[in-house]
Design an enzyme around this catalytic site. Structure first.
Site, PDB file in Angstrom:
ATOM      1  N   GLY A  53      -1.850  -4.760  -2.273  1.00  0.00           N
ATOM      2  CA  GLY A  53      -1.819  -3.322  -2.088  1.00  0.00           C
ATOM      3  C   GLY A  53      -2.882  -2.810  -1.154  1.00  0.00           C
ATOM      4  N   HIS A  54      -3.390  -1.622  -1.460  1.00  0.00           N
ATOM      5  CA  HIS A  54      -4.320  -0.888  -0.595  1.00  0.00           C
ATOM      6  C   HIS A  54      -5.642  -1.638  -0.417  1.00  0.00           C
ATOM      7  CE1 HIS A  54      -5.785   2.742   1.345  1.00  0.00           C
ATOM      8  NE2 HIS A  54      -6.738   2.918   0.440  1.00  0.00           N
ATOM      9  N   PHE A  55      -6.251  -2.052  -1.531  1.00  0.00           N
ATOM     10  CA  PHE A  55      -7.550  -2.729  -1.487  1.00  0.00           C
ATOM     11  C   PHE A  55      -7.346  -4.241  -1.365  1.00  0.00           C
ATOM     12  CE2 PHE A  55      -9.096   1.325  -3.030  1.00  0.00           C
ATOM     13  CZ  PHE A  55     -10.363   1.417  -2.470  1.00  0.00           C
TER      14      PHE A  55
ATOM     15  N   ASP B 196       0.847  -1.191   0.000  1.00  0.00           N
ATOM     16  CA  ASP B 196       0.000   0.000   0.000  1.00  0.00           C
ATOM     17  C   ASP B 196       0.886   1.246   0.000  1.00  0.00           C
ATOM     18  OD1 ASP B 196      -1.760   2.094   0.574  1.00  0.00           O
ATOM     19  OD2 ASP B 196      -2.824   0.988   2.145  1.00  0.00           O
TER      20      ASP B 196
END
Length: 293
Positions: free
Chosen positions: A269-271, A243
């Site tokens: 990553g982020h999601f 992320d």
């Protein structure tokens, strides 16, 4: 893990603080409540695959915060789009549904909003899951640079830079795909829906106001950390390690205030739910489900 056919997902509205709050609900109301709090630029839609995987174990409630998803805020409400404002509405939502005890899953914006709720009702929090939901200064990554410049100098020029960098399809798609080992496994409807809803009249101004106000969350970090030290709820800190916004030191920092917190980094990553929903669901069962019954 199987979907619960006796308690299908329901799509509903509740009046909270003069706001028509959209929320998803599933599971037996007699089971422990798990409140799912989304982040930017998403909505409760981000939990669409997680909810069926947990509906036999928890009573799941996933609202759309004001300015996001399908929640409706009338112009005459003259709403204050700040994180204090979002939290006040969330508190009113919890009151409207009479949620006396709940675990929380927080992601991104859901963290500072949900942690304000935790400060308001600390005895109601039965458990805590943070999936890239930050509460520590060391968790802020380099991707915050244009927003931090906006905090330091909230000029029209810096506001426009944030607008042009983030508030468009390419910016949203990048948040979903960056750091994912196999981007082709990330369904496009998530970032496409987020982008479509962001294009509603006036919504980009709302998002820019929230970006500016995010600086006030950093001032509340010591209070959030004190909550963990004092109450030490069962905690799962499960984090996409690539992320660019909320980096791994922010995940590890939770153990400083809650030594019993379980911290895991995922190769994404982020999601993280877009790529690891099955694994995250199982870890919620293992860590939080077993702790709160």
């Amino acid at each position: 893990m199987t979907a619960n056919t006796h308690f299908p997902v329901r799509y509903q509205y509740a009046d909270a603080d003069g706001v028509k709050m959209f929320y998803r609900e599933a599971g037996n109301p007699e089971n422990p409540v798990l409140l799912l709090l989304h982040g930017f630029p998403s909505s409760s839609h981000q939990f669409r695959e997680l909810i069926p995987l947990l509906a036999d174990k928890f009573h799941l409630i996933a609202p759309d915060l004001p300015g996001f998803g399908f929640t409706e805020v009338l112009a005459e409400r003259d709403y204050n789009y700040s994180f204090d404002g979002l939290a006040n509405t969330l508190i009113a939502f919890v009151d409207a549904l009479n949620l006396q005890r709940f675990a929380m899953y927080v992601f991104d914006y859901g963290a500072p909003t949900g942690l304000r709720l935790a400060l308001h009702y600390p005895q109601r929090v039965s458990g805590f899951i943070s999936q890239n939901g930050n509460a520590y200064l060391e968790g802020l990554g380099d991707a915050w640079a244009p927003v931090q410049a906006y905090w330091q100098e909230p000029t029209a020029e810096n506001r426009q830079i944030v607008h042009d960098t983030i508030l468009n399809l390419e910016g949203t798609k990048w948040q979903y795909l960056h750091g994912a080992r196999d981007p082709e496994t990330v369904a496009p409807e998530g970032y496409q829906l987020d982008t479509l809803l962001m294009e509603r009249p006036g919504n980009k101004a709302i998002q820019l106001d929230l970006f500016l106000d995010y600086a006030n969350n950093l001032k509340r970090y010591p209070e959030f950390q004190a909550f963990f030290r004092t109450h030490q709820p069962p905690a799962l800190i499960i984090w996409g390690e690539h992320d660019p916004f909320f980096i791994p030191p922010g995940a590890h920092a939770y153990k400083r205030d809650n030594p019993n917190a379980v911290v895991e980094l995922l190769d994404t990553g982020h999601f993280a739910l877009e790529t690891h929903v099955g694994y995250i669901a199982q870890r919620i069962r293992d860590v939080i489900g077993n702790a709160i019954g």
